[in-house]
Design an enzyme around this catalytic site. Structure first.
Site, mmCIF file in Angstrom:
data_model
loop_
_atom_site.group_PDB
_atom_site.id
_atom_site.type_symbol
_atom_site.label_atom_id
_atom_site.label_comp_id
_atom_site.label_asym_id
_atom_site.label_seq_id
_atom_site.Cartn_x
_atom_site.Cartn_y
_atom_site.Cartn_z
ATOM 1 N N GLY A 68 0.805 -1.218 0.000
ATOM 2 C CA GLY A 68 0.000 0.000 0.000
ATOM 3 C C GLY A 68 0.836 1.265 0.000
ATOM 4 N N THR A 69 1.899 1.270 0.774
ATOM 5 C CA THR A 69 2.723 2.476 0.849
ATOM 6 C C THR A 69 3.319 2.810 -0.508
ATOM 7 O OG1 THR A 69 3.218 2.231 3.195
ATOM 8 C CG2 THR A 69 4.813 3.459 1.878
ATOM 9 N N GLN A 180 -7.887 0.189 3.816
ATOM 10 C CA GLN A 180 -8.711 -0.282 4.933
ATOM 11 C C GLN A 180 -10.118 -0.663 4.486
ATOM 12 O OE1 GLN A 180 -7.785 -0.836 8.050
ATOM 13 N NE2 GLN A 180 -5.719 0.011 7.931
ATOM 14 N N GLY A 201 -2.367 -6.317 0.197
ATOM 15 C CA GLY A 201 -2.680 -7.709 0.473
ATOM 16 C C GLY A 201 -2.944 -8.044 1.933
ATOM 17 N N HIS A 202 -2.092 -7.530 2.817
ATOM 18 C CA HIS A 202 -2.117 -8.078 4.176
ATOM 19 C C HIS A 202 -3.256 -7.554 5.041
ATOM 20 C CE1 HIS A 202 -0.176 -4.788 6.673
ATOM 21 N NE2 HIS A 202 -0.068 -4.318 5.447
ATOM 22 N N THR A 238 10.897 -7.420 -10.930
ATOM 23 C CA THR A 238 10.361 -8.755 -11.203
ATOM 24 C C THR A 238 9.047 -8.958 -10.462
ATOM 25 O OG1 THR A 238 12.576 -9.630 -11.508
ATOM 26 C CG2 THR A 238 10.849 -11.224 -10.995
ATOM 27 N N CYS A 326 4.549 5.802 14.932
ATOM 28 C CA CYS A 326 5.623 5.658 15.907
ATOM 29 C C CYS A 326 6.951 5.868 15.218
ATOM 30 C CB CYS A 326 5.630 4.253 16.483
ATOM 31 S SG CYS A 326 4.173 3.896 17.437
#
Lengths: 388, 350
Positions: A68-69, A180, A201-202, A238, A326
């Site tokens: 995402g970043t 989200q 994905g996560h 790749t 953080c």
């Protein structure tokens, strides 16, 4: 352990793990011309089609990234550069004040290093952007507009379609970070009117380190990375066939099960909120009560510091988050809570609990039983601080 | 857990001793440096990561507590103000008094913990008496002597019976990667070790006279009286030789007139030292003179003395004169003991 931090990352789905492992056992670079390469390429393209179908885009609009970043950086910087290259006067970036740091810091980087000018759209006390503020901010000098689909801290769902329509009417590309939102609420790229959309994905039961930018066919971006020219020459590197396959399985599954998931998890969330209110009567429930992710509960605990509460709950086996960025593990007051008009103290006193596909009533019960003692101790610690 | 070897082994020992231990790293800098440089052994992000890795290896939870604002108010600002007032503060001592065994301890107690464990080299046994470490070269009882009975009762120093070399061996045996990390020294918040430059940045340069105590003559000039410490000999840059040809030392600093007074070494000798804000932890408050030894600065040689507590002050009559007694440092009274010299009490030298 009661894991109540699914918005940070959620367990991988079994079918995603199996798809990953099966693909990882095969050899083949999707860019290679031989049979093994073609096989890997087929896995990637089938995954692209599955993601496109699940999210209402065309396959050619799916650009795989490392998460995402990276997708947010590519959208914000890449669209800014391309738009400015077309017309040097386009230097303004309009963004909501509650964006994830992947967007926020990208915009600020453009301001510091590329001569960009930022306009931050304010939010109401529930964390929502008023489309009228975007209408007012749009002008000839705008390179792009970016506003997240749903907020990662307080769970507020933004009026994305309204914002996208305003941007489209002004012929300005609109990007939305939907990290989200996917799997939690219905997300349809084409129907949203967005020019670019970030997914990862996560957060949906896939692996960490793979995501995608859905990018309209007519939207030009300047690449961040250069190399082999993969992904429409926009994202060299790749292709991660096993990760992409597992990502596609997770997106497809989470989208397919979204309605029943949302019904089940929002009921659990409502039980969590009622339980927290029951044991901490003066707790403040943050975010929009209606336009909200089904899995999100976010509170301020007056008199407590969020990180003290987190420590105490952690010691009781309850995992949650202060929801704030953080660096070196030092909690800063959340820019989201501050943008919602809260004072520093309330921002620092907040905790986020997020449910997911593995959550059960037992997780909620564990929190409710650990919370009273934790709040009492955190208040004692908070009083020392305020009394000095 | 600073990220150094001592606190890592102290935490490991506490955990091995059956305590329910949580590692805490204090963020003390408002703008931490990414990497260690020079002789500093704490306060960078790298040190924070070292501490976290040690906690992982020990198998205890780990958190960073942001104490930067309190550290700046209670230690850094105090350090600057003390120098501005012509005194020579000990910031480590102040940090123990105000941060580690106050702000951190109070927060920990409120959160349900029983004690703060640190890697200080000092002994604190079941008798509640604070004693020197077995490793006299590493002994830190001087900077802990400021702690009150209430603070000591909630403190644990698991390393007091161990030499530094043994601590390093144990760290290696426990698989702690900080086993051979260099010792930290210098003042943690002055990255380059240039105390005078640090003070000049905050207090500005203010040229003044260096005056000879015997003749009253101006024998030199300085850029700010705060840059000097009683007993200092080097760096005075006095142009005029002393009449007797002997070296001169800083005898006193007078901030009001921005004057540094110098004189011969004999004039540095004092035979009575008095301190304010006394703390007495070595048993019941004495009602009369106490035969003991006093230490007048960190790593200073103990001097036989008679100590009395009177009118809120601690007065030490030295058996033999001491030199270089700087206001702002602590006078710490010890009772010599075969099981480690016992800290009786302390006060801040006036």
């Amino acid at each position: 352990m009661a894991y109540l931090d699914h918005a940070a990352t959620t367990p991988m789905l079994d079918e995603a793990i199996e798809a990953y492992a099966a693909t990882a056992r095969e050899v083949g670079n999707p860019s290679s011309l031989h049979a093994a390469g073609r096989c890997a390429r087929r896995h990637v393209e089938e995954s692209r089609e599955r993601i496109a179908a699940a999210l209402g885009s065309r396959p050619s609009e799916v650009i795989f990234t490392g998460g995402g970043t990276e997708a947010d950086n590519l959208a914000v910087k890449g669209i800014f550069w391309a738009r400015r290259a077309e017309s040097p006067g386009r230097i303004r970036v309009i963004a909501s004040a509650v964006e994830h740091h992947a967007v926020l810091d990208s915009v600020e980087w453009l301001v510091r290093h590329e001569g960009a000018v930022a306009t931050w759209l304010p939010v109401d006390p529930a964390g929502k952007v008023d489309p009228a503020t975007l209408a007012e901010a749009l002008d000839d000098d705008v390179a792009l507009v970016t506003a997240m689909w749903a907020n990662n801290e307080v769970g507020t769902v933004q009026p994305v379609a309204d914002l996208a329509a305003l941007a489209a009417a002004a012929k300005v590309p609109f990007h939305t970070d939907a990290v989200q939102a996917v799997g939690q609420v219905p997300v349809d790229f084409a129907a949203s009117g967005a020019a670019a959309l970030t997914v990862t994905g996560h957060k949906v039961g896939g692996p960490v380190g793979v995501g995608a930018l859905l990018l309209g066919r007519d939207v030009t971006v300047t690449p961040l990375s250069h190399g082999g020219g993969q992904e429409r020459d926009v994202r060299s590197g790749t292709l991660d066939a096993p990760g992409i396959v597992a990502f596609a399985v997770a997106v497809e599954t989470s989208v397919k099960t979204q309605r029943e998931y949302a019904a089940r998890v929002s009921a659990l969330r409502d039980a969590l909120v009622a339980g927290v209110r029951g044991v901490v009567p003066d707790v403040i429930y943050n975010g929009d009560p209606v336009d909200r992710l089904p899995s999100n509960a976010h509170f301020s605990f007056p008199g407590c510091e969020g990180d003290a509460l987190l420590l105490l709950l952690d010691a009781q086996g309850v995992a949650c988050s202060t929801g704030s960025a953080c660096s070196a593990g030092v909690a800063q007051p959340s820019h989201v809570l501050l943008a919602m008009g809260n004072a520093d103290d309330r921002a620092r006193s907040s905790l986020r609990f997020t449910l997911g596909h593995t959550s059960t009533q037992a997780d909620v019960d564990a929190l409710i039983s650990a919370l009273p003692a934790a709040v009492e101790r955190a208040r004692r610690a908070g009083m020392i601080k305020s009394s000095r | 857990m600073s990220g150094g070897v001592d606190s890592a082994v102290a935490a490991a020992r506490a955990a091995a001793g059956g305590h329910d231990v949580t590692g805490v790293h204090l963020a003390l800098s408002r703008n931490p440096q990414t990497y260690r440089s020079g002789a500093r052994g704490c306060c960078t992000l790298e040190d924070s990561r070292d501490a976290r890795r040690a906690a992982d290896v020990i198998g205890i939870p780990f958190y960073v507590w942001d104490m930067a604002d309190r550290f700046h108010e209670d230690v850094v600002d105090d350090f600057v103000a003390e120098y501005a007032a012509g005194r020579t503060p000990n910031p480590c001592l102040r940090c123990n008094e105000k941060i580690k065994f106050a702000a951190v301890l109070d927060r920990a107690i409120a959160l349900g913990f029983d004690a703060v464990v640190t890697g200080h080299h000092a002994r604190l046994g079941a008798d509640g008496l604070l004693r020197r470490s077995v490793d006299l070269a590493k002994d830190q009882s001087y900077v802990l002597a400021v702690l009150t009975r209430e603070q000591l009762d909630r403190s644990m120093f698991p390393l007091g019976d161990t030499t530094k070399a043994q601590v390093r061996e144990e760290a290696a045996a426990r698989g702690l990667s900080v086993a051979d990390k260099p010792d930290s020294h210098d003042i943690c918040f002055i990255a380059d070790g240039d105390t005078r430059g640090f003070l000049a940045d905050r207090l500005g340069e203010e040229p003044g006279d260096i005056v000879d105590a015997l003749t009253g003559a101006v024998v030199g000039s300085h850029a700010g009286a705060y840059g000097y410490t009683v007993g200092q000999r080097r760096g005075l840059n006095i142009g005029v030789p002393a009449p007797d040809g002997k070296p001169r030392y800083v005898l006193s600093i007078t901030p009001v007139t921005n004057t540094v007074t110098v004189g011969p070494v004999e004039a540095l000798e004092v035979s009575t030292v008095s301190g304010e804000r006394p703390v007495w932890t070595g048993g019941a408050l004495p009602d009369g003179p106490v035969e003991c030894e006093v230490q007048l600065r960190a790593h200073g040689t103990p001097v036989p003395a008679v100590v009395t507590l009177q009118d809120g002050a601690l007065v030490a009559s030295l058996r033999s004169p001491a030199r270089g007694v700087a206001p702002g440092q602590a006078v710490v009274a010890y009772r010599p003991d075969a099981a480690g010299d016992i800290v009786l009490g302390s006060a801040t030298i006036r």
